[in-house]
Design a protein around this motif. Structure first.
Motif, PDB file in Angstrom:
ATOM      1  N   TRP A 192      47.911  24.072  41.354  1.00  0.00           N
ATOM      2  CA  TRP A 192      46.772  24.751  40.747  1.00  0.00           C
ATOM      3  C   TRP A 192      47.190  26.107  40.171  1.00  0.00           C
ATOM      4  O   TRP A 192      48.070  26.778  40.716  1.00  0.00           O
ATOM      5  CB  TRP A 192      45.698  25.005  41.804  1.00  0.00           C
ATOM      6  CG  TRP A 192      44.969  23.788  42.267  1.00  0.00           C
ATOM      7  CD1 TRP A 192      45.403  22.859  43.170  1.00  0.00           C
ATOM      8  CD2 TRP A 192      43.664  23.376  41.866  1.00  0.00           C
ATOM      9  NE1 TRP A 192      44.466  21.892  43.358  1.00  0.00           N
ATOM     10  CE2 TRP A 192      43.372  22.186  42.575  1.00  0.00           C
ATOM     11  CE3 TRP A 192      42.720  23.889  40.988  1.00  0.00           C
ATOM     12  CZ2 TRP A 192      42.172  21.499  42.428  1.00  0.00           C
ATOM     13  CZ3 TRP A 192      41.518  23.223  40.845  1.00  0.00           C
ATOM     14  CH2 TRP A 192      41.251  22.039  41.550  1.00  0.00           C
ATOM     15  N   LYS A 193      46.537  26.504  39.082  1.00  0.00           N
ATOM     16  CA  LYS A 193      46.657  27.896  38.667  1.00  0.00           C
ATOM     17  C   LYS A 193      45.934  28.737  39.713  1.00  0.00           C
ATOM     18  O   LYS A 193      44.796  28.429  40.088  1.00  0.00           O
ATOM     19  CB  LYS A 193      46.019  28.109  37.301  1.00  0.00           C
ATOM     20  CG  LYS A 193      46.773  27.490  36.138  1.00  0.00           C
ATOM     21  CD  LYS A 193      46.107  27.832  34.808  1.00  0.00           C
ATOM     22  CE  LYS A 193      46.887  27.254  33.638  1.00  0.00           C
ATOM     23  NZ  LYS A 193      46.239  27.579  32.332  1.00  0.00           N
ATOM     24  N   GLU A 197      44.324  31.569  39.805  1.00  0.00           N
ATOM     25  CA  GLU A 197      42.994  32.089  39.496  1.00  0.00           C
ATOM     26  C   GLU A 197      41.956  30.966  39.429  1.00  0.00           C
ATOM     27  O   GLU A 197      40.789  31.143  39.800  1.00  0.00           O
ATOM     28  CB  GLU A 197      43.002  32.884  38.191  1.00  0.00           C
ATOM     29  CG  GLU A 197      43.402  32.108  36.953  1.00  0.00           C
ATOM     30  CD  GLU A 197      44.903  32.104  36.701  1.00  0.00           C
ATOM     31  OE1 GLU A 197      45.299  31.832  35.555  1.00  0.00           O
ATOM     32  OE2 GLU A 197      45.661  32.385  37.654  1.00  0.00           O
ATOM     33  N   THR A 198      42.389  29.780  38.994  1.00  0.00           N
ATOM     34  CA  THR A 198      41.475  28.637  38.961  1.00  0.00           C
ATOM     35  C   THR A 198      41.115  28.205  40.379  1.00  0.00           C
ATOM     36  O   THR A 198      39.952  27.910  40.682  1.00  0.00           O
ATOM     37  CB  THR A 198      42.111  27.458  38.202  1.00  0.00           C
ATOM     38  OG1 THR A 198      42.409  27.866  36.864  1.00  0.00           O
ATOM     39  CG2 THR A 198      41.179  26.256  38.168  1.00  0.00           C
ATOM     40  N   LEU A 199      42.113  28.181  41.241  1.00  0.00           N
ATOM     41  CA  LEU A 199      41.876  27.822  42.644  1.00  0.00           C
ATOM     42  C   LEU A 199      40.925  28.824  43.291  1.00  0.00           C
ATOM     43  O   LEU A 199      39.964  28.434  43.964  1.00  0.00           O
ATOM     44  CB  LEU A 199      43.204  27.777  43.394  1.00  0.00           C
ATOM     45  CG  LEU A 199      43.131  27.458  44.890  1.00  0.00           C
ATOM     46  CD1 LEU A 199      42.548  26.062  45.113  1.00  0.00           C
ATOM     47  CD2 LEU A 199      44.518  27.577  45.526  1.00  0.00           C
ATOM     48  N   ARG A 200      41.171  30.101  43.080  1.00  0.00           N
ATOM     49  CA  ARG A 200      40.301  31.148  43.644  1.00  0.00           C
ATOM     50  C   ARG A 200      38.861  30.968  43.187  1.00  0.00           C
ATOM     51  O   ARG A 200      37.932  30.935  43.995  1.00  0.00           O
ATOM     52  CB  ARG A 200      40.809  32.520  43.223  1.00  0.00           C
ATOM     53  CG  ARG A 200      39.957  33.708  43.703  1.00  0.00           C
ATOM     54  CD  ARG A 200      40.268  34.945  42.893  1.00  0.00           C
ATOM     55  NE  ARG A 200      39.931  34.752  41.479  1.00  0.00           N
ATOM     56  CZ  ARG A 200      40.456  35.456  40.481  1.00  0.00           C
ATOM     57  NH1 ARG A 200      41.361  36.390  40.722  1.00  0.00           N
ATOM     58  NH2 ARG A 200      40.086  35.225  39.229  1.00  0.00           N
ATOM     59  N   ASN A 201      38.676  30.848  41.879  1.00  0.00           N
ATOM     60  CA  ASN A 201      37.319  30.768  41.335  1.00  0.00           C
ATOM     61  C   ASN A 201      36.592  29.500  41.768  1.00  0.00           C
ATOM     62  O   ASN A 201      35.390  29.529  42.060  1.00  0.00           O
ATOM     63  CB  ASN A 201      37.366  30.858  39.810  1.00  0.00           C
ATOM     64  CG  ASN A 201      37.880  32.204  39.314  1.00  0.00           C
ATOM     65  OD1 ASN A 201      37.902  33.179  40.071  1.00  0.00           O
ATOM     66  ND2 ASN A 201      38.295  32.256  38.057  1.00  0.00           N
ATOM     67  N   ALA A 202      37.326  28.409  41.804  1.00  0.00           N
ATOM     68  CA  ALA A 202      36.697  27.144  42.184  1.00  0.00           C
ATOM     69  C   ALA A 202      36.306  27.141  43.665  1.00  0.00           C
ATOM     70  O   ALA A 202      35.217  26.669  44.034  1.00  0.00           O
ATOM     71  CB  ALA A 202      37.647  25.984  41.887  1.00  0.00           C
TER      72      ALA A 202
END
Length: 247
Positions: free
Chosen positions: A70-71, A73-78
């Motif tokens: 995962w990227k 920032e994508t993991l964090r936001n999701a």
């Protein structure tokens, strides 16, 4: 499998603590449920420290392994989206890729905690469940001087829970500072690791000093006693914050 490091913030008021348990909702369980909802994977999240029920965190660190890269920032936001949807009082402040041998618990070099006391006659409203309310006046300078007795390499049997599972009561306390700003008294503690209830035991003991009931010599005698019964009262969990982990 890619490994990720998460920096986690949470309000611990309604949780049984960090660690997953059968008797209520945990912070670890909330994040693992968000990971399952997002990825379909059942993971076991490892945290840098096991905070008790009611204890908060601004910089808890945990790691997990996922099957895909995962990227961050994508993991964090999701994950935050799933946590919010579930009504959790937990947020992933940061996510980053980690080395395969990174371990949130065992790679830690130093942990930092804060204990907050509000010393004022009026009860707490906005700060309720965020600090320990002490209605009586307190001498923060005397508390700081007494706290220095505890800094260093000691047997902290007096200041650990009877249920502490650590193999040894010996720890090196790098810092125990007490400062005041208006009604707020802050106790800041740093060490590689802490015993169960150690900081709350410090806070309760230093409260006695602040109220003029104990002196630095009394704290020294309590430390030397190596006896849990020599400790002051254990401060409530609501004032304790897991601030940061150094790696």
């Amino acid at each position: 499998m890619p490994r990720f490091r998460l920096t986690v913030e949470y309000d611990g008021t309604d949780y049984v603590g960090w660690q997953r348990q059968t008797n209520g909702a945990s912070v670890q369980g909330a994040i693992e449920a968000a990971v399952l909802a997002l990825t379909g994977e059942t993971v076991s999240l490892r945290g840098a420290g096991r905070t008790d029920s009611g204890v908060h965190a601004l910089g808890q660190v945990a790691h997990l392994d996922l099957s895909r890269a995962w990227k961050p920032e994508t993991l964090r936001n999701a994950l935050n989206a799933h946590l919010m949807q579930a009504g959790e009082r937990v947020a992933i402040v940061d996510a980053a890729e980690a080395a395969p041998d990174f371990d949130a618990r065992f790679s830690a070099l130093r942990r930092h905690y804060l204990y907050r006391i509000l010393s004022r006659p009026a009860p707490l409203t906005v700060e309720r469940d965020r600090a320990w309310w002490v209605a009586q006046p307190m001498d923060a300078e005397a508390m700081h001087a007494a706290a220095q007795v505890l800094v260093g390499h000691h047997d902290f049997t007096t200041f650990r829970s009877a249920h502490c599972q650590a193999a040894s009561p010996v720890r090196t306390l790098d810092r125990l500072d007490v400062g005041r700003s208006g009604d707020l008294i802050e106790i800041r503690a740093s060490a590689q690791s802490f015993l169960h209830n150690q900081i709350r035991s410090f806070a309760g003991t230093l409260k006695l000093v602040g109220q003029g009931k104990w002196t630095a010599d009394d704290v020294r005698a309590a430390l030397a006693a190596r006896d849990r019964k020599a400790c002051g009262p254990v401060a409530p969990p609501c004032g304790l914050y897991f601030l940061q982990v150094d790696y």
